[in-house]
Design a protein around this motif. Structure first.
Motif, PDB file in Angstrom:
ATOM      1  N   PHE A 134       0.818  -1.200   0.000  1.00  0.00           N
ATOM      2  CA  PHE A 134       0.000   0.000   0.000  1.00  0.00           C
ATOM      3  C   PHE A 134       0.860   1.262   0.000  1.00  0.00           C
ATOM      4  CE2 PHE A 134      -2.562   3.300   2.145  1.00  0.00           C
ATOM      5  CZ  PHE A 134      -3.600   3.368   1.242  1.00  0.00           C
ATOM      6  N   LYS A 135       2.047   1.190   0.581  1.00  0.00           N
ATOM      7  CA  LYS A 135       2.916   2.365   0.653  1.00  0.00           C
ATOM      8  C   LYS A 135       3.362   2.845  -0.731  1.00  0.00           C
ATOM      9  CE  LYS A 135       6.235   4.388   3.667  1.00  0.00           C
ATOM     10  NZ  LYS A 135       6.970   4.290   4.888  1.00  0.00           N
ATOM     11  N   GLU A 136       3.262   1.971  -1.738  1.00  0.00           N
ATOM     12  CA  GLU A 136       3.604   2.363  -3.109  1.00  0.00           C
ATOM     13  C   GLU A 136       2.554   3.291  -3.712  1.00  0.00           C
ATOM     14  OE1 GLU A 136       4.031  -1.332  -5.118  1.00  0.00           O
ATOM     15  OE2 GLU A 136       5.871  -1.859  -4.061  1.00  0.00           O
ATOM     16  N   ASN A 137       1.412   3.458  -3.037  1.00  0.00           N
ATOM     17  CA  ASN A 137       0.346   4.355  -3.487  1.00  0.00           C
ATOM     18  C   ASN A 137       0.366   5.686  -2.742  1.00  0.00           C
ATOM     19  OD1 ASN A 137      -1.168   2.397  -5.232  1.00  0.00           O
ATOM     20  ND2 ASN A 137      -1.207   1.301  -3.299  1.00  0.00           N
ATOM     21  N   CYS A 138       1.364   5.899  -1.902  1.00  0.00           N
ATOM     22  CA  CYS A 138       1.403   7.073  -1.013  1.00  0.00           C
ATOM     23  C   CYS A 138       2.473   8.075  -1.427  1.00  0.00           C
ATOM     24  CB  CYS A 138       1.669   6.621   0.420  1.00  0.00           C
ATOM     25  SG  CYS A 138       0.462   5.475   1.066  1.00  0.00           S
ATOM     26  N   VAL A 139       2.318   9.280  -0.894  1.00  0.00           N
ATOM     27  CA  VAL A 139       3.280  10.357  -1.087  1.00  0.00           C
ATOM     28  C   VAL A 139       3.709  10.837   0.293  1.00  0.00           C
ATOM     29  CG1 VAL A 139       3.478  12.763  -1.806  1.00  0.00           C
ATOM     30  CG2 VAL A 139       2.377  11.140  -3.292  1.00  0.00           C
ATOM     31  N   GLU A 140       5.009  10.984   0.506  1.00  0.00           N
ATOM     32  CA  GLU A 140       5.507  11.475   1.792  1.00  0.00           C
ATOM     33  C   GLU A 140       5.990  12.913   1.609  1.00  0.00           C
ATOM     34  OE1 GLU A 140       8.056  10.003   5.598  1.00  0.00           O
ATOM     35  OE2 GLU A 140       7.555   8.633   3.969  1.00  0.00           O
TER      36      GLU A 140
ATOM     37  N   ASN B 260       3.131   3.665  -7.683  1.00  0.00           N
ATOM     38  CA  ASN B 260       1.762   3.432  -8.152  1.00  0.00           C
ATOM     39  C   ASN B 260       0.881   4.673  -8.108  1.00  0.00           C
ATOM     40  OD1 ASN B 260       2.372   0.785  -8.636  1.00  0.00           O
ATOM     41  ND2 ASN B 260       1.438   0.015  -6.767  1.00  0.00           N
ATOM     42  N   VAL B 261       1.440   5.829  -7.810  1.00  0.00           N
ATOM     43  CA  VAL B 261       0.658   7.071  -7.814  1.00  0.00           C
ATOM     44  C   VAL B 261       0.373   7.438  -9.260  1.00  0.00           C
ATOM     45  CG1 VAL B 261       0.661   9.516  -7.210  1.00  0.00           C
ATOM     46  CG2 VAL B 261       1.645   7.857  -5.641  1.00  0.00           C
ATOM     47  N   ARG B 262      -0.917   7.492  -9.592  1.00  0.00           N
ATOM     48  CA  ARG B 262      -1.347   7.803 -10.960  1.00  0.00           C
ATOM     49  C   ARG B 262      -2.244   9.026 -10.955  1.00  0.00           C
ATOM     50  NH1 ARG B 262      -3.701   2.461 -11.102  1.00  0.00           N
ATOM     51  NH2 ARG B 262      -2.072   1.595  -9.938  1.00  0.00           N
ATOM     52  N   ILE B 263      -2.390   9.635 -12.099  1.00  0.00           N
ATOM     53  CA  ILE B 263      -3.264  10.798 -12.228  1.00  0.00           C
ATOM     54  C   ILE B 263      -4.688  10.398 -11.868  1.00  0.00           C
ATOM     55  CG2 ILE B 263      -4.225  12.487 -13.847  1.00  0.00           C
ATOM     56  CD1 ILE B 263      -1.552  12.340 -15.351  1.00  0.00           C
ATOM     57  N   ALA B 264      -5.347  11.197 -11.055  1.00  0.00           N
ATOM     58  CA  ALA B 264      -6.730  11.030 -10.601  1.00  0.00           C
ATOM     59  C   ALA B 264      -6.927   9.842  -9.656  1.00  0.00           C
ATOM     60  CB  ALA B 264      -7.690  10.933 -11.773  1.00  0.00           C
TER      61      ALA B 264
ATOM     62  N   ALA C 239      -4.529  12.627  -6.873  1.00  0.00           N
ATOM     63  CA  ALA C 239      -3.266  12.990  -7.516  1.00  0.00           C
ATOM     64  C   ALA C 239      -3.557  13.789  -8.788  1.00  0.00           C
ATOM     65  CB  ALA C 239      -2.469  11.743  -7.845  1.00  0.00           C
ATOM     66  N   ILE C 240      -2.892  14.903  -8.929  1.00  0.00           N
ATOM     67  CA  ILE C 240      -3.016  15.735 -10.122  1.00  0.00           C
ATOM     68  C   ILE C 240      -1.969  15.294 -11.151  1.00  0.00           C
ATOM     69  CG2 ILE C 240      -2.944  18.109 -10.996  1.00  0.00           C
ATOM     70  CD1 ILE C 240      -5.272  17.575  -9.096  1.00  0.00           C
ATOM     71  N   LEU C 241      -0.840  14.792 -10.654  1.00  0.00           N
ATOM     72  CA  LEU C 241       0.261  14.347 -11.504  1.00  0.00           C
ATOM     73  C   LEU C 241       0.614  12.894 -11.196  1.00  0.00           C
ATOM     74  CD1 LEU C 241       2.567  17.454 -10.945  1.00  0.00           C
ATOM     75  CD2 LEU C 241       1.098  17.045 -12.907  1.00  0.00           C
ATOM     76  N   SER C 242       1.317  12.240 -12.109  1.00  0.00           N
ATOM     77  CA  SER C 242       1.770  10.868 -11.879  1.00  0.00           C
ATOM     78  C   SER C 242       3.046  10.885 -11.029  1.00  0.00           C
ATOM     79  CB  SER C 242       2.043  10.172 -13.210  1.00  0.00           C
ATOM     80  OG  SER C 242       3.139  10.777 -13.854  1.00  0.00           O
ATOM     81  N   SER C 243       3.480   9.711 -10.579  1.00  0.00           N
ATOM     82  CA  SER C 243       4.651   9.635  -9.705  1.00  0.00           C
ATOM     83  C   SER C 243       5.914  10.166 -10.395  1.00  0.00           C
ATOM     84  CB  SER C 243       4.871   8.199  -9.235  1.00  0.00           C
ATOM     85  OG  SER C 243       5.082   7.345 -10.329  1.00  0.00           O
TER      86      SER C 243
ATOM     87  N   GLY D 204       4.102  23.482  -8.882  1.00  0.00           N
ATOM     88  CA  GLY D 204       2.765  23.001  -9.174  1.00  0.00           C
ATOM     89  C   GLY D 204       2.196  22.070  -8.110  1.00  0.00           C
ATOM     90  N   VAL D 205       0.890  21.873  -8.199  1.00  0.00           N
ATOM     91  CA  VAL D 205       0.164  21.034  -7.258  1.00  0.00           C
ATOM     92  C   VAL D 205       0.351  19.569  -7.642  1.00  0.00           C
ATOM     93  CG1 VAL D 205      -2.120  20.454  -6.353  1.00  0.00           C
ATOM     94  CG2 VAL D 205      -1.548  22.828  -6.828  1.00  0.00           C
ATOM     95  N   ALA D 206       0.707  18.748  -6.664  1.00  0.00           N
ATOM     96  CA  ALA D 206       0.862  17.314  -6.890  1.00  0.00           C
ATOM     97  C   ALA D 206      -0.394  16.563  -6.458  1.00  0.00           C
ATOM     98  CB  ALA D 206       2.070  16.787  -6.121  1.00  0.00           C
TER      99      ALA D 206
END
Length: 157
Positions: A73-79, A105-109, A126-130, A139-141
């Motif tokens: 699950f941590k692969e879907n997170c942003v620190e 795994n952070v993807r747009i939307a 997420a506004i942007l991909s990883s 810019g906003v992430a």
């Protein structure tokens, strides 16, 4: 199809295999009167997630903290760093320059939990991909939808 099985498969598809093991066994679900679909999932009075029309999940900060027990699950997170943490806790957006690490795994939307010191402080889209978040300094992430302090203020009033 069994509703719990559908929810487990959705969690595994969105956040990685094995993530659904963190789902509480005695989770309560509310259903739409018109369509019969799952609307919300809660556990002991706390909202876990809401199912969206497009098939994705809008998870709460409480549920994201529960799912964080799973390593995938941590692969879907942003620190984020300490400078941005107080603002993000209040519900403000996360900017690219404040991101310390970003899961692959952070993807747009996609619904993305925001971490500070391994604690979930907010959840947003997420506004942007990883790759873009890692490359950009402006810019906003992540546009925050739910955060710790904004949630507490709602409960008090």
């Amino acid at each position: 199809m069994d509703h719990i099985l559908k929810l487990q498969q959705t969690l595994d598809a969105l956040f990685g295999n094995g993530t659904s093991k963190s789902l509480p066994k005695d989770a309560e679900m509310t259903f739409s009167r018109k369509t019969g679909r799952i609307r919300t999932v809660s556990h002991k009075g706390k909202l876990l997630c809401t199912l969206r029309i497009d098939g994705s999940l809008a998870i709460s900060t409480h549920f994201a903290q529960t799912l964080l027990k799973n390593k995938k699950f941590k692969e879907n997170c942003v620190e984020i760093n300490a400078d941005a943490a107080p603002f993000v806790e209040q519900g403000r957006s996360v900017f690219c320059k404040h991101v310390v690490s970003c899961g692959k795994n952070v993807r747009i939307a996609a619904d993305t939990p925001v971490l500070f010191k391994n604690q979930v402080i907010a959840v947003g889209r997420a506004i942007l991909s990883s790759e873009m978040i890692s490359d950009f300094d402006r810019g906003v992430a992540i546009k925050v939808r739910d955060s710790l302090k904004s949630r507490n203020e709602e409960i008090k009033s």
